[in-house]
Scaffold this motif. Structure first.
Motif, short mmCIF file in Angstrom:
data_model
loop_
_atom_site.label_atom_id
_atom_site.label_comp_id
_atom_site.label_asym_id
_atom_site.label_seq_id
_atom_site.Cartn_x
_atom_site.Cartn_y
_atom_site.Cartn_z
N LEU A 72 27.99 -24.58 -20.79
CA LEU A 72 28.40 -25.74 -21.57
C LEU A 72 29.59 -26.39 -20.90
N ASN A 73 29.65 -27.72 -20.99
CA ASN A 73 30.82 -28.41 -20.42
C ASN A 73 31.90 -28.52 -21.49
N ASP A 74 32.99 -29.16 -21.15
CA ASP A 74 34.13 -29.28 -22.07
C ASP A 74 33.82 -30.07 -23.33
N HIS A 75 32.75 -30.87 -23.30
CA HIS A 75 32.37 -31.69 -24.45
C HIS A 75 31.20 -31.07 -25.21
N LEU A 76 30.93 -29.78 -24.92
CA LEU A 76 29.85 -29.01 -25.52
C LEU A 76 28.46 -29.54 -25.17
N GLY A 77 28.39 -30.34 -24.11
CA GLY A 77 27.09 -30.71 -23.57
C GLY A 77 26.61 -29.58 -22.67
N VAL A 78 25.31 -29.54 -22.42
CA VAL A 78 24.73 -28.47 -21.62
C VAL A 78 24.61 -28.93 -20.17
N ASP A 79 25.35 -28.26 -19.28
CA ASP A 79 25.25 -28.57 -17.85
C ASP A 79 24.13 -27.78 -17.19
N LEU A 80 23.87 -26.56 -17.67
CA LEU A 80 22.82 -25.72 -17.10
C LEU A 80 22.12 -24.95 -18.21
N TRP A 81 20.81 -25.03 -18.21
CA TRP A 81 19.96 -24.35 -19.18
C TRP A 81 19.07 -23.40 -18.39
N ILE A 82 19.16 -22.10 -18.64
CA ILE A 82 18.34 -21.12 -17.93
C ILE A 82 17.34 -20.50 -18.90
N GLU A 83 16.09 -20.62 -18.55
CA GLU A 83 14.97 -20.15 -19.36
C GLU A 83 14.24 -19.04 -18.60
N LEU A 84 13.69 -18.06 -19.31
CA LEU A 84 12.91 -16.99 -18.71
C LEU A 84 11.49 -17.01 -19.26
N GLY A 85 10.55 -16.59 -18.43
CA GLY A 85 9.18 -16.44 -18.89
C GLY A 85 8.30 -17.60 -18.49
N LEU A 86 7.32 -17.88 -19.34
CA LEU A 86 6.32 -18.91 -19.07
C LEU A 86 6.22 -19.85 -20.27
N ASP A 88 5.98 -23.23 -22.76
CA ASP A 88 5.08 -24.38 -22.72
C ASP A 88 5.86 -25.62 -22.27
N GLU A 89 5.12 -26.64 -21.92
CA GLU A 89 5.71 -27.86 -21.35
C GLU A 89 6.70 -28.51 -22.33
N ARG A 90 6.43 -28.44 -23.62
CA ARG A 90 7.32 -29.06 -24.61
C ARG A 90 8.71 -28.45 -24.57
N ARG A 91 8.78 -27.13 -24.42
CA ARG A 91 10.09 -26.46 -24.36
C ARG A 91 10.84 -26.87 -23.09
N ILE A 92 10.14 -26.97 -21.99
CA ILE A 92 10.77 -27.37 -20.73
C ILE A 92 11.24 -28.83 -20.83
N LYS A 93 10.42 -29.66 -21.44
CA LYS A 93 10.80 -31.07 -21.62
C LYS A 93 12.07 -31.18 -22.46
N LYS A 94 12.15 -30.38 -23.52
CA LYS A 94 13.34 -30.36 -24.37
C LYS A 94 14.56 -29.93 -23.55
N ALA A 95 14.41 -28.87 -22.77
CA ALA A 95 15.51 -28.37 -21.95
C ALA A 95 15.96 -29.43 -20.95
N CYS A 96 15.01 -30.07 -20.29
CA CYS A 96 15.34 -31.08 -19.27
C CYS A 96 16.00 -32.31 -19.87
N SER A 97 15.68 -32.62 -21.11
CA SER A 97 16.31 -33.78 -21.75
C SER A 97 17.71 -33.45 -22.28
N ARG A 98 17.96 -32.19 -22.59
CA ARG A 98 19.26 -31.78 -23.15
C ARG A 98 20.28 -31.35 -22.10
N SER A 99 19.82 -31.05 -20.89
CA SER A 99 20.70 -30.45 -19.90
C SER A 99 20.65 -31.21 -18.57
N LYS A 100 21.77 -31.17 -17.86
CA LYS A 100 21.81 -31.79 -16.53
C LYS A 100 20.93 -31.06 -15.54
#
Length: 181
Positions: A72-86, A88-100
């Motif tokens: 998390l950055n100083d403004h509580l935004g997500v700079d890096l989101w690390i996911e494990l496993g396989l 679905d595309e919706r979860r990855i899309k959510k992660a990519c939209s929320r994190s740098k």
């Protein structure tokens, strides 16, 4: 009666020569009752590969709206989101939209290769996504380091990670299936 998480402590010395990042960290990992030791160690390996003072484990399997590890950055935004496993595309899309930046650690040889064939085209559209793949043989060797109290040394250089403790040495070469564009 509900089963409780098993607590693991890890003292980790990381020398990331590629990023010029050197740090010592004392980490606490809570292993969910349904989580395998292999998966828990992959979470620790993910932390090591992206080591940073602010990188932290989340509630993981207990929280559907959080990744396994995040920065998390100083403004509580997500700079890096690390996911494990396989996921679905919706979860990855959510992660990519929320994190740098998003890093996915895929594992389970048979299932991962099929999953990648089915999702590669869709995932190539995410320009902030890195996909790492770990085969079953590498993860099986990683379990040798698992202990309730661990002291690990990790060196990263040119895409290779060397991990050692008082009894074991392991060279890990993660396969990069996708890099940010």
């Amino acid at each position: 009666m509900a089963l409780k998480a098993t607590i693991y402590k890890a003292v980790v010395n990381v020398a990331d020569l590629d990023r010029n990042q050197f740090l010592d960290a004392s980490l606490t990992l809570a292993r969910h009752p349904s989580e395998t030791e292999e998966r828990m160690m992959l979470r620790l390996l993910a932390w090591i590969m992206y080591a940073d003072d602010r990188l932290q484990f989340t509630r993981g399997l207990s929280a559907e709206d959080e990744p396994e590890v995040w920065l998390l950055n100083d403004h509580l935004g997500v700079d890096l989101w690390i996911e494990l496993g396989l996921p679905d595309e919706r979860r990855i899309k959510k992660a990519c939209s929320r994190s740098k930046q998003v890093a996915l650690f895929a594992y389970n040889t048979r299932a991962a290769e099929i999953w990648w064939q089915q999702n590669q085209a869709a995932l190539s559209g995410f320009d902030n996504l890195t996909v790492w793949y770990f085969d079953d043989a590498q993860l099986a060797q990683l379990i040798a380091f698992a202990a309730r109290n661990m002291t690990l040394q990790a060196t990263l250089q040119e895409g290779t990670l060397w991990l050692s403790d008082a009894r074991n040495n392991l060279e890990i070469i993660p396969v990069n299936w996708q890099q940010p564009q």
